[in-house]
Every structure is written in structure tokens, then in C-alpha cells.
Design a protein around this motif. Sequence first.
Motif, PDB file in Angstrom:
ATOM      1  N   TRP A   1      27.386  28.836  50.504  1.00  0.00           N
ATOM      2  CA  TRP A   1      27.839  30.049  51.171  1.00  0.00           C
ATOM      3  C   TRP A   1      27.946  31.196  50.179  1.00  0.00           C
ATOM      4  O   TRP A   1      28.018  30.987  48.968  1.00  0.00           O
ATOM      5  N   PHE A   2      27.934  32.401  50.716  1.00  0.00           N
ATOM      6  CA  PHE A   2      28.155  33.578  49.880  1.00  0.00           C
ATOM      7  C   PHE A   2      28.968  34.591  50.658  1.00  0.00           C
ATOM      8  O   PHE A   2      28.846  34.711  51.882  1.00  0.00           O
ATOM      9  N   ALA A   3      29.815  35.302  49.947  1.00  0.00           N
ATOM     10  CA  ALA A   3      30.653  36.349  50.531  1.00  0.00           C
ATOM     11  C   ALA A   3      30.389  37.635  49.763  1.00  0.00           C
ATOM     12  O   ALA A   3      30.454  37.666  48.534  1.00  0.00           O
ATOM     13  N   SER A   4      30.079  38.704  50.506  1.00  0.00           N
ATOM     14  CA  SER A   4      29.747  39.993  49.912  1.00  0.00           C
ATOM     15  C   SER A   4      30.866  40.982  50.207  1.00  0.00           C
ATOM     16  O   SER A   4      31.245  41.171  51.362  1.00  0.00           O
ATOM     17  N   LEU A   5      31.381  41.627  49.155  1.00  0.00           N
ATOM     18  CA  LEU A   5      32.457  42.603  49.289  1.00  0.00           C
ATOM     19  C   LEU A   5      32.109  43.859  48.500  1.00  0.00           C
ATOM     20  O   LEU A   5      31.576  43.776  47.385  1.00  0.00           O
ATOM     21  N   PRO A   6      32.400  45.052  49.030  1.00  0.00           N
ATOM     22  CA  PRO A   6      32.142  46.281  48.273  1.00  0.00           C
ATOM     23  C   PRO A   6      32.983  46.311  46.997  1.00  0.00           C
ATOM     24  O   PRO A   6      34.055  45.685  46.921  1.00  0.00           O
ATOM     25  N   ASP A   7      32.505  47.052  46.011  1.00  0.00           N
ATOM     26  CA  ASP A   7      33.166  47.078  44.705  1.00  0.00           C
ATOM     27  C   ASP A   7      34.649  47.404  44.815  1.00  0.00           C
ATOM     28  O   ASP A   7      35.485  46.776  44.149  1.00  0.00           O
ATOM     29  N   ALA A   8      35.003  48.405  45.631  1.00  0.00           N
ATOM     30  CA  ALA A   8      36.403  48.822  45.725  1.00  0.00           C
ATOM     31  C   ALA A   8      37.288  47.696  46.222  1.00  0.00           C
ATOM     32  O   ALA A   8      38.432  47.543  45.779  1.00  0.00           O
ATOM     33  N   LEU A   9      36.778  46.881  47.130  1.00  0.00           N
ATOM     34  CA  LEU A   9      37.554  45.760  47.648  1.00  0.00           C
ATOM     35  C   LEU A   9      37.525  44.584  46.681  1.00  0.00           C
ATOM     36  O   LEU A   9      38.542  43.932  46.440  1.00  0.00           O
ATOM     37  N   ALA A  10      36.356  44.333  46.099  1.00  0.00           N
ATOM     38  CA  ALA A  10      36.237  43.224  45.154  1.00  0.00           C
ATOM     39  C   ALA A  10      37.111  43.422  43.928  1.00  0.00           C
ATOM     40  O   ALA A  10      37.544  42.454  43.296  1.00  0.00           O
ATOM     41  N   ALA A  11      37.403  44.688  43.601  1.00  0.00           N
ATOM     42  CA  ALA A  11      38.266  44.956  42.446  1.00  0.00           C
ATOM     43  C   ALA A  11      39.676  44.403  42.649  1.00  0.00           C
ATOM     44  O   ALA A  11      40.411  44.190  41.682  1.00  0.00           O
ATOM     45  N   GLN A  12      40.061  44.170  43.904  1.00  0.00           N
ATOM     46  CA  GLN A  12      41.384  43.614  44.182  1.00  0.00           C
ATOM     47  C   GLN A  12      41.417  42.091  44.073  1.00  0.00           C
ATOM     48  O   GLN A  12      42.485  41.487  44.135  1.00  0.00           O
ATOM     49  N   VAL A  13      40.233  41.472  43.921  1.00  0.00           N
ATOM     50  CA  VAL A  13      40.143  40.015  43.935  1.00  0.00           C
ATOM     51  C   VAL A  13      40.269  39.485  42.519  1.00  0.00           C
ATOM     52  O   VAL A  13      39.476  39.861  41.646  1.00  0.00           O
ATOM     53  N   PRO A  14      41.256  38.615  42.243  1.00  0.00           N
ATOM     54  CA  PRO A  14      41.280  37.939  40.953  1.00  0.00           C
ATOM     55  C   PRO A  14      39.981  37.179  40.743  1.00  0.00           C
ATOM     56  O   PRO A  14      39.325  36.772  41.705  1.00  0.00           O
ATOM     57  N   GLU A  15      39.586  36.994  39.514  1.00  0.00           N
ATOM     58  CA  GLU A  15      38.292  36.395  39.208  1.00  0.00           C
ATOM     59  C   GLU A  15      38.078  35.111  40.003  1.00  0.00           C
ATOM     60  O   GLU A  15      38.791  34.128  39.831  1.00  0.00           O
ATOM     61  N   ALA A  16      37.058  35.128  40.908  1.00  0.00           N
ATOM     62  CA  ALA A  16      36.656  33.971  41.721  1.00  0.00           C
ATOM     63  C   ALA A  16      37.845  33.334  42.433  1.00  0.00           C
ATOM     64  O   ALA A  16      37.974  32.113  42.489  1.00  0.00           O
ATOM     65  N   SER A  17      38.754  34.155  42.958  1.00  0.00           N
ATOM     66  CA  SER A  17      39.965  33.636  43.579  1.00  0.00           C
ATOM     67  C   SER A  17      39.700  33.174  45.003  1.00  0.00           C
ATOM     68  O   SER A  17      39.493  33.978  45.914  1.00  0.00           O
ATOM     69  N   LEU A  18      39.715  31.874  45.214  1.00  0.00           N
ATOM     70  CA  LEU A  18      39.519  31.328  46.552  1.00  0.00           C
ATOM     71  C   LEU A  18      40.693  31.656  47.466  1.00  0.00           C
ATOM     72  O   LEU A  18      40.502  31.861  48.674  1.00  0.00           O
ATOM     73  N   ALA A  19      41.899  31.695  46.919  1.00  0.00           N
ATOM     74  CA  ALA A  19      43.063  31.993  47.756  1.00  0.00           C
ATOM     75  C   ALA A  19      42.933  33.367  48.386  1.00  0.00           C
ATOM     76  O   ALA A  19      43.235  33.554  49.576  1.00  0.00           O
ATOM     77  N   TRP A  20      42.501  34.350  47.611  1.00  0.00           N
ATOM     78  CA  TRP A  20      42.312  35.697  48.155  1.00  0.00           C
ATOM     79  C   TRP A  20      41.234  35.677  49.227  1.00  0.00           C
ATOM     80  O   TRP A  20      41.394  36.282  50.286  1.00  0.00           O
ATOM     81  N   LEU A  21      40.103  35.022  48.960  1.00  0.00           N
ATOM     82  CA  LEU A  21      39.021  34.958  49.938  1.00  0.00           C
ATOM     83  C   LEU A  21      39.454  34.248  51.213  1.00  0.00           C
ATOM     84  O   LEU A  21      39.077  34.649  52.317  1.00  0.00           O
ATOM     85  N   ARG A  22      40.270  33.200  51.094  1.00  0.00           N
ATOM     86  CA  ARG A  22      40.771  32.503  52.291  1.00  0.00           C
ATOM     87  C   ARG A  22      41.579  33.453  53.163  1.00  0.00           C
ATOM     88  O   ARG A  22      41.453  33.457  54.385  1.00  0.00           O
TER      89      ARG A  22
END
Length: 386
Positions: free
Chosen positions: A213-234
Motif C-alpha cells: 500500500w501507499f499513502a500520499s499526503l501534501p508536503d504541508a500535511l506530511a510535515a506534521q507526521v513523525p518519521e514513518a509514524s503508523l499511529a498518525w497514519l492510522r
Amino acid sequence: MRALIIGGGPAGLATALALRNGGMAATVYERRAAPDPVGTALTLWPNAMSALRLLGVADEVAAVAQPCDGTQIRRWDGVLLSRTPGAELVARYGWPGVTLYRADLIGVLRAALPADAVRWATTLVDHRVGVTDVTADFADGSRESASLLVGADGIRSPVRARLLDRSGDLRPCGYVVFRGIADLSTEGAPGLMVMGRGAQFGAFPLPAGRTYWFASLPDALAAQVPEASLAWLRRYYRAWCDPVPRLIAATPPDWVVRTPISDRAPLRRWHDDRVVLVGDAAHPSAPTLGQGTCQAIEDAVVLGECLRGGGPLPPALARFTSLRRGRVAGVTRQAHWMGVLGRWRNPVACALRDGITTHLPRRLQDLQLDQMFTFRAGRISRPSRR
């Protein structure tokens, strides 16, 4: 004639196979000490499988891959926007889309080459083009000369930087992709693309009861994600349609890779008299169409055809870039704009995008599929490689 191929990924190995099938000696030089044991996964569409058939390894690749039952595009809440049945792909192009581990594709290509055709832990530091040959210097102090140097060394290609005297022309695409392997089976399912407001999610079945699987997020939103954080993606994808939340939940933390996406505007020239680029070194594109590795394999086959039988290199390399330039430029542009559409957040704009996807006339859908998934490059024989 002999070729030095820089880069031991799918582009480099497929090129070595194509050149050897055409009667040219070819050696691959890879900076890594060994291939990645697993790595991430990738999709190969019918055009790539047709090219692999010409290389003589399509059946071997299919044996380590998982086919998908066509494709579907859905809205984030599950509303179906578009579908192409797998049987239709097979009827039109001879193959469905398949998904496999990158390491397994590399393993098949390596197995089709002689054992001494790939040299590991060998990093190119410089090359010089002479009147009758090209010389490559490597970090271990070794030096090799040959008729041809092929840069198959990826999006940040040192060969490209030396050939074109430029290395900083990467074009940020404005989004980040998280790639994961879920320990959850979707065997028999279609390849799935789910479109939201500013975000996308894709899923393809893998062998052995897993799913890529792959998840695509714009830079501004991805900046809020800790490095490869599955909890945030969940949390972010928890309200999306099935199987999106289940796939993220079934993914071990160390099976996720985070990649900022860049591409390059298409170029007119990928070669000089004795140096040529293939794959991402020549034409890196956004991953939205799943065509990066597919186009690299096409490059390999066409280059092999252009060099078959010997003859002067400059016109053969010019013919190669002439044959490939228009196709890959079209793919690069389409992939880039697909990424732009995927970043739309305005509700009205997203509704317009979804409506166009749903109501696109079948004739135009078929034309798009034909342009993407049809590949022919003549017949390539299978001489003994051992």
C-alpha cells in the motif's frame, strides 16, 4: 562491443539482459555490497510484462508476483468512481497488472545473467569519453574501458550529472508518499486507488498473503507526521473506506518507507556519442501511474534493439532517444498532473475531479489504456547466456 552499466536496479539489470541478448557483452556495476533482502514492492503493468516477455523472463517474473483483478478508483468514503476488470486487461493486452517485491524482480533479472555479469560494491567516481571508447574510474581504484557507458543509476544519477553538466534540476512535486507492506491478504482484489481531499491511498495484493500500500499526503500535511509514524497514519485514515484502515493497522512499523517525491521536466537529449541514460536517470517521473519501473524496462528493450548487430554507436543512441523521448515525456507529464489533481483540497474542485473520473467516456478510457499499456519493440531472441 562491450557496455559498462552503472546501477544494479531493475533498469540496469534489464539493460544488461537486453544487450546480451543482442550480442553485446555487458557488465553491471552496483555501489551496494549486496541486493536488498526484501525492500519495498512495485507494480508492473501490461506494457512492462510485454517488454519482459521480449527479454525472455516474463514467466519467471509472473511466478513471483501477484496479479490484481483489474483496477478500481474510489472516493475516500467508498463510492466507486471507475473500474477496469482484470479480464478486460488480459483480453486487450495479454497481461493484468502484477505486484511483487522489488528484490524478487531483481532476483529474476540477476538469475538470467551470467554470475560474473554483476559486480557489487563498485562505485563510479568519474568517466571519460575518448574517440573509440569510454573509461570508467571506480572508488576501489579499478578502471574499465568499453565501447559504451549506460547510466542506470537512478533519479540522482552521477552519470547524468556528468553527461549533462547538471545535477540540481530535480522538481519537487509537493507531496510525500508512505509505502508499506501489510501482513494482510487482499488476494483476488483489484488494484485500488482511493482519492480524498489532498490525500490518496493505493493498495495492491502481494504474494504470500500480504498487501502493498501507499499513502500520499501534501508536503504541508506530511510535515506534521513523525518519521514513518503508523499511529498518525492510522488516525488520519481511520474514517476512510475498507480496506484502508485495516491495511495500515496490519503493517509492522519497520515495513514503512517515507519518500518525498520529485521528478524532472522531460529532456530532449539523454546521450552523447558513447554515454546513454535509461530509467530514472533519464526520465524520473512521479509514481502516480506506477510506470517508473515499467518505462525503465521498456528503455532496456528498445536500447537492445537499437544496438543489435553492432554498427556505429552515435546514430544508434540517437535513434534510441528518438524512439523513447515522446513516450516517456507523455508519461512524465501525465504522472506529474495526476499528482497535482491528487493534492486538490477544495471541495468543489474535488467533486469536479471525481465527476470527470466517473463520467469519462469509455472510448477515451480505452484510448488512455491503449496508450499506456501497449508496448511493441520487435522480436528479441533468447541465446544461451551461460
